[in-house]
Scaffold this active site. Structure first.
Site, PDB file in Angstrom:
ATOM      1  NE  ARG A   1      37.502  10.064  79.706  1.00  0.00           N
ATOM      2  CZ  ARG A   1      37.984  11.282  79.530  1.00  0.00           C
ATOM      3  NH1 ARG A   1      37.193  12.332  79.667  1.00  0.00           N
ATOM      4  NH2 ARG A   1      39.247  11.468  79.218  1.00  0.00           N
TER       5      ARG A   1
ATOM      6  CG  HIS B   1      43.837  10.133  81.393  1.00  0.00           C
ATOM      7  ND1 HIS B   1      43.474   9.468  80.245  1.00  0.00           N
ATOM      8  CD2 HIS B   1      43.400  11.414  81.239  1.00  0.00           C
ATOM      9  CE1 HIS B   1      42.854  10.311  79.430  1.00  0.00           C
ATOM     10  NE2 HIS B   1      42.791  11.493  80.013  1.00  0.00           N
TER      11      HIS B   1
ATOM     12  CD  GLN C   1      46.336  14.206  79.066  1.00  0.00           C
ATOM     13  OE1 GLN C   1      45.177  14.220  78.702  1.00  0.00           O
ATOM     14  NE2 GLN C   1      47.234  15.058  78.595  1.00  0.00           N
TER      15      GLN C   1
ATOM     16  CG  ASP D   1      43.994  16.840  86.379  1.00  0.00           C
ATOM     17  OD1 ASP D   1      43.179  17.551  85.747  1.00  0.00           O
ATOM     18  OD2 ASP D   1      43.801  15.628  86.597  1.00  0.00           O
TER      19      ASP D   1
ATOM     20  CB  CYS E   1      45.506  16.417  81.410  1.00  0.00           C
ATOM     21  SG  CYS E   1      44.540  16.605  82.912  1.00  0.00           S
TER      22      CYS E   1
ATOM     23  NE  ARG F   1      44.853  12.042  75.136  1.00  0.00           N
ATOM     24  CZ  ARG F   1      43.730  12.062  75.861  1.00  0.00           C
ATOM     25  NH1 ARG F   1      43.449  13.111  76.621  1.00  0.00           N
ATOM     26  NH2 ARG F   1      42.912  11.016  75.874  1.00  0.00           N
TER      27      ARG F   1
HETATM   28  N1  NVA Z   1      41.668  14.104  86.760  1.00  0.00           N
HETATM   29  C1  NVA Z   1      40.686  14.532  85.779  1.00  0.00           C
HETATM   30  C2  NVA Z   1      41.256  14.402  84.418  1.00  0.00           C
HETATM   31  C3  NVA Z   1      40.329  14.853  83.307  1.00  0.00           C
HETATM   32  C4  NVA Z   1      40.937  14.654  81.942  1.00  0.00           C
HETATM   33  C5  NVA Z   1      39.415  13.722  85.948  1.00  0.00           C
HETATM   34  O1  NVA Z   1      39.503  12.510  86.176  1.00  0.00           O
HETATM   35  O2  NVA Z   1      38.332  14.299  85.866  1.00  0.00           O
HETATM   36  N1   CP Z   2      42.492  15.449  78.967  1.00  0.00           N
HETATM   37  C1   CP Z   2      41.362  14.777  78.651  1.00  0.00           C
HETATM   38  O1   CP Z   2      41.279  13.542  78.758  1.00  0.00           O
HETATM   39  O2   CP Z   2      40.358  15.583  78.204  1.00  0.00           O
HETATM   40  P1   CP Z   2      38.841  15.144  77.978  1.00  0.00           P
HETATM   41  O3   CP Z   2      38.241  14.891  79.343  1.00  0.00           O
HETATM   42  O4   CP Z   2      38.232  16.329  77.312  1.00  0.00           O
HETATM   43  O5   CP Z   2      38.801  13.910  77.140  1.00  0.00           O
END
Ligand code: NVA
Ligand code: CP
Length: 305
Positions: free
Chosen positions: A104, A131, A134, A222, A262, A290
């Site tokens: 990540r 992502h 997801q 989101d 998400c 997930r």
């Molecule tokens: N768009 C959000 C998704 C989190 C799962 C982010 O990147 O923070």
């Molecule tokens: N939706 C998602 O990726 O959640 P987290 O940021 O908690 O991993």
């Protein structure tokens, strides 16, 4: 034949996605049963996190445990990566210890570089561009609730962000029509839109949420401030005014529409608390899924390692 890595959801073909969803459903049904299989015995997964996570971290870790393997949580600040060891050196060394890497990251380039230098599969666990894990869970959720993808109308209300980019490609691959409503200046990546259209996708962008919502089978939203966008928070909250998923907006959709998010969610910003956990909500199935799709993914990618 699966690809080596999952960096973009479009690394998978439509057939591979459907095959993965079928395996995920089997693993879901078998979970906790005496004949549940452990195909990843003696296999290890390195999980590099530059950003926070609840669902991604826990679901990958539990997935590895239940499949008989082991997951290592590696906060990037604690790795030598945080003290300027290169991404490529990290990837080459991890390839000698473990059987796959999830990462990540802030920059999509980082996960691409990891994949380029690794001998083992690399999975994008969220970058600024996509992502994909997801979206696999979202597809399993949509298929579970609606039976099929063909002909469904999905409305994305909010930021043209990483999740939206993966949704654009996933919709094109599965034959769903997608309408995106975002404020001006928050449109999704033009190269992703082009790629989706080359895949035969039917995607439109509007600045009017009601227009995108008209006749929708699936609502998806989101956060307005993604991880990494925090310095723009005040401006974003002003710019996204009017883009909330609430009961009023849902009135434009089909009566049996489902609502996806998400998570994590900010109640009162992009979605109301009533809608987040209301009668149309599928968000907890989405979070649970997930686990099942990532099990299928790591089995398919790691089986030959
Ligand atoms: N768009 C959000 C998704 C989190 C799962 C982010 O990147 O923070
Ligand atoms: N939706 C998602 O990726 O959640 P987290 O940021 O908690 O991993």
């Amino acid at each position: 034949m699966m690809p080596k890595n999952l960096i973009s959801i479009a690394d998978l073909t439509r057939e591979e996605i459907l095959q993965l969803l079928d395996l995920a459903l089997k693993l879901k049904e078998k979970r906790g049963k005496h004949d549940a299989q452990t195909p990843l015995e003696s296999k290890s997964l390195a999980m590099i996190f530059e950003k926070s996570s609840t669902r991604t971290r826990v679901s990958f870790e539990v997935a590895m445990t239940e499949l008989g393997g082991h997951a290592l949580y590696l906060n990037s600040d604690d790795l030598q990566l945080g003290r300027s060891e290169t991404i490529c050196d990290t990837a080459m060394v991890l390839s000698r210890y473990v059987h796959a890497i999830t990462a990540r990251v802030y920059s999509h380039e980082t996960v691409r570089e990891l994949a380029k230098c690794s001998d083992i599969p690399v999975i994008n666990a969220l970058s600024d561009a996509e992502h994909p894990c997801q979206l696999l869970a979202d597809l399993l959720t949509i298929r579970g609730r609606k039976g099929d993808f063909q002909g469904l109308h999905v409305a994305w209300i909010g930021d043209g962000n990483n999740v939206c980019n993966s949704l654009i490609l996933a919709s094109a691959l599965t034959g769903m029509r997608l309408s995106i409503a975002c404020p001006a200046g928050y449109e999704p990546d033009p190269a992703t839109m082009k790629h989706a259209r080359e895949l035969g996708g039917n995607v439109m962008i509007t600045h009017n949420p009601a227009e995108a919502a008209a006749g929708a089978d699936v609502f998806y939203t989101d956060v307005w401030v993604s991880m990494g966008d925090e310095t723009e928070e005040q401006k974003r909250l002003r710019d996204f005014d009017g883009f909330q998923v609430n009961d009023n907006l849902l009135n434009n959709a089909k009566p049996d529409c489902i609502v996806l998010h998400c998570l994590p969610a900010h109640r009162g910003q992009e979605i109301t608390g009533e809608v987040l956990y209301g009668t149309h909500s599928a968000v907890l199935d989405q979070a649970e899924n997930r686990l099942h799709v990532q099990k299928a993914l790591i089995v398919m990618l790691m089986a030959e390692q």
